[in-house]
Design a protein around this motif. Structure first.
Motif: not given
Length: 180
Positions: A40-46
Motif C-alpha cells: 500500500k505504499g505506507i512507510t513503516s515508520m507511520s
C-alpha cells in the motif's frame, strides 16, 4: 525532476483499512509493518501511528493474547457501523422534524387557548360558578347585616341608645338592609 509527494494521513488510513478488508485476516503489528509498505505504499515508520488512530476510532479491533497484540477489521463491522450511523442520523432528522411539529402544535394550542379565554364569560360552567360565588357572597352579606342588627338591638337594650345614635357612632348607613 519533481519529487514524489507522500500520502496524506487520511489516505494512509484508507489504505490500511484496505489491507484488513482485502485479506479478512488477523495481524500482529510486525506483520502489518511488513505488508503496508510493500502493498500500500505506507512507510513503516507511520504504520503504528495510523493503526493506533484506527483503533482509537473503533474502525480496527485489537486484543492482547499472551504477549502479542492482534489487530483485525472485517468489512461487515464497517458496514454495521455505517448502518448504525445512518440510522442515528435519520433518527436525528426525524427528531428535529418532530420537534418542529411539536413547536407548531404548542403555538396552535396557545392560540386556541387565547380564543377560548375571549369567550370564557359565556361558558356555562363559568356562569354557574359565578352564580354560586354570588350566592355565597349574598349569604355572607346578609349574615353580617343580621349580626349588625343583633348588635344594634343588644346595644339599645343594654345601654338605652337610640338607633340613629348607634348608626351615627359606628358609621352604619341609614338604609342598611338585607340583600334580596
Amino acid at each position: 525532476m519533481s519529487k514524489k509527494k507522500g500520502l496524506s494521513f487520511e489516505e494512509k488510513r484508507a489504505r490500511m483499512m484496505e489491507i484488513f478488508f482485502e485479506t479478512k485476516d488477523v495481524f500482529q503489528l510486525k506483520d502489518i509493518e511488513k505488508i503496508a509498505p510493500k502493498e500500500k505504499g505506507i512507510t513503516s515508520m507511520s504504520v503504528k501511528e495510523i493503526l493506533q488512530s484506527l483503533v482509537d476510532d473503533g474502525m480496527v479491533d485489537t486484543d492482547r493474547i499472551g504477549t502479542s497484540n492482534y489487530f483485525w477489521a472485517f468489512p461487515s463491522k464497517a458496514l454495521h457501523a455505517r448502518k448504525r450511523k445512518l440510522e442515528e442520523l435519520e433518527s436525528q432528522a426525524e427528531r428535529s422534524a418532530l420537534m418542529e411539529e411539536l413547536a407548531a402544535l404548542r403555538q396552535k394550542k396557545e392560540q386556541l387557548k387565547a380564543e377560548i379565554d375571549k369567550y370564557r364569560e359565556c361558558d356555562p360552567d363559568v356562569v354557574e360558578e359565578m352564580r354560586q360565588t354570588n350566592k355565597v357572597a349574598k349569604e355572607a352579606a346578609n349574615r353580617w347585616t343580621d349580626n349588625i342588627f343583633s348588635i344594634k338591638s343588644w346595644a339599645k337594650r343594654k345601654f338605652g341608645f337610640e338607633e340613629s345614635r348607634i348608626d351615627k357612632g359606628f358609621g352604619i348607613p341609614e338604609d342598611l338592609d338585607y340583600i334580596d
